[in-house]
Design an enzyme around this catalytic site. Sequence first.
Site, PDB file in Angstrom:
ATOM      1  N   LYS A  86       0.957  -1.120  -0.113  1.00 16.41           N
ATOM      2  CA  LYS A  86      -0.162   0.132   0.278  1.00 16.41           C
ATOM      3  C   LYS A  86       0.654   1.170   0.114  1.00 16.41           C
ATOM      4  CE  LYS A  86      -3.973   0.047   2.670  1.00 16.41           C
ATOM      5  NZ  LYS A  86      -4.518   0.163   4.052  1.00 16.41           N
TER       6      LYS A  86
HETATM    7  O1  G3P Z   1      -7.093   1.405   5.126  1.00 19.76           O
HETATM    8  C1  G3P Z   1      -7.812   2.771   5.511  1.00 19.76           C
HETATM    9  C2  G3P Z   1      -8.536   2.489   6.307  1.00 19.76           C
HETATM   10  O2  G3P Z   1      -7.783   1.807   7.700  1.00 19.76           O
HETATM   11  C3  G3P Z   1      -8.958   3.700   7.163  1.00 19.76           C
HETATM   12  O3  G3P Z   1      -9.814   3.474   8.233  1.00 19.76           O
HETATM   13  O4  G3P Z   1     -11.232   3.299   9.575  1.00 19.76           O
HETATM   14  O5  G3P Z   1      -9.222   4.705   9.817  1.00 19.76           O
HETATM   15  O6  G3P Z   1     -10.600   5.933   8.119  1.00 19.76           O
HETATM   16  P1  G3P Z   1     -10.204   4.764   8.768  1.00 19.76           P
END
Ligand code: G3P
Length: 224
Positions: A86
């Site tokens: 990533k």
């Molecule tokens: O992979 C990206 C994702 O983990 C972001 O998620 O919940 O931290 O906005 P969040």
Amino acid sequence: MLLILDTADINAIKHISEYYPVDGVTTNPSIIAKENTDFWSLLKEIRKIIGEDKMLHAQTTQTVSDKIVEEAILMKKELKGSFFVKIPISEEGLKATMELKKLGVGVTMTAIFTPAQALIAAKAGADFVAPYVNRLDNILGDGTEVVAQIVKLFKLHSLNSKVLAASFQNAEQVHKCAMYGCDAVTISADIPKTLISHPMTDNAIAGFNRDWKNAYGDKTILDF
Ligand code: G3P
């Protein structure tokens, strides 16, 4: 649509990959830091649980293209199987993506917030682009609409990149992405249960159990 788990919690990964049709695991530096343990042992344990056929996405911590490439090659070698590095979108990230594609390393371009970013990432050769649905919703954006536009753009321009929607707070966001033809979603460990739960289902199951028990007591089909 691919269903991927966005967590590095070993117990959650063990449980959910046993009970749900999961296609892999994604992580990022924040997710890893939450576990506060050795990076390689953690990632290798995740690989052991999911096996080499399922996708493992792990994020680079480097910001300069040469170093991103170096880290990606090392992770691919150590983590084996179906692996995607990533890379948050940036000029350095795009340069690294183009280089990694020549070297045959899978790339997921992440931290995507606009269709324009997704288009450039796809043109650079990213296998997946990861738009952040809930983080857009949190700032009064429309996360699932951004996903819909990316899906449409990729079709319109015959781009091979897949849309891996990320950052979800609830089942409705996941459902909308699925309806818009999103290729994959990555969801935190608390979302799978919300996708299958319904009070009417609980009610129906309780009715089946009650009627059976009234007629046959504790006897099961195996006892006939
Ligand atoms: O992979 C990206 C994702 O983990 C972001 O998620 O919940 O931290 O906005 P969040």
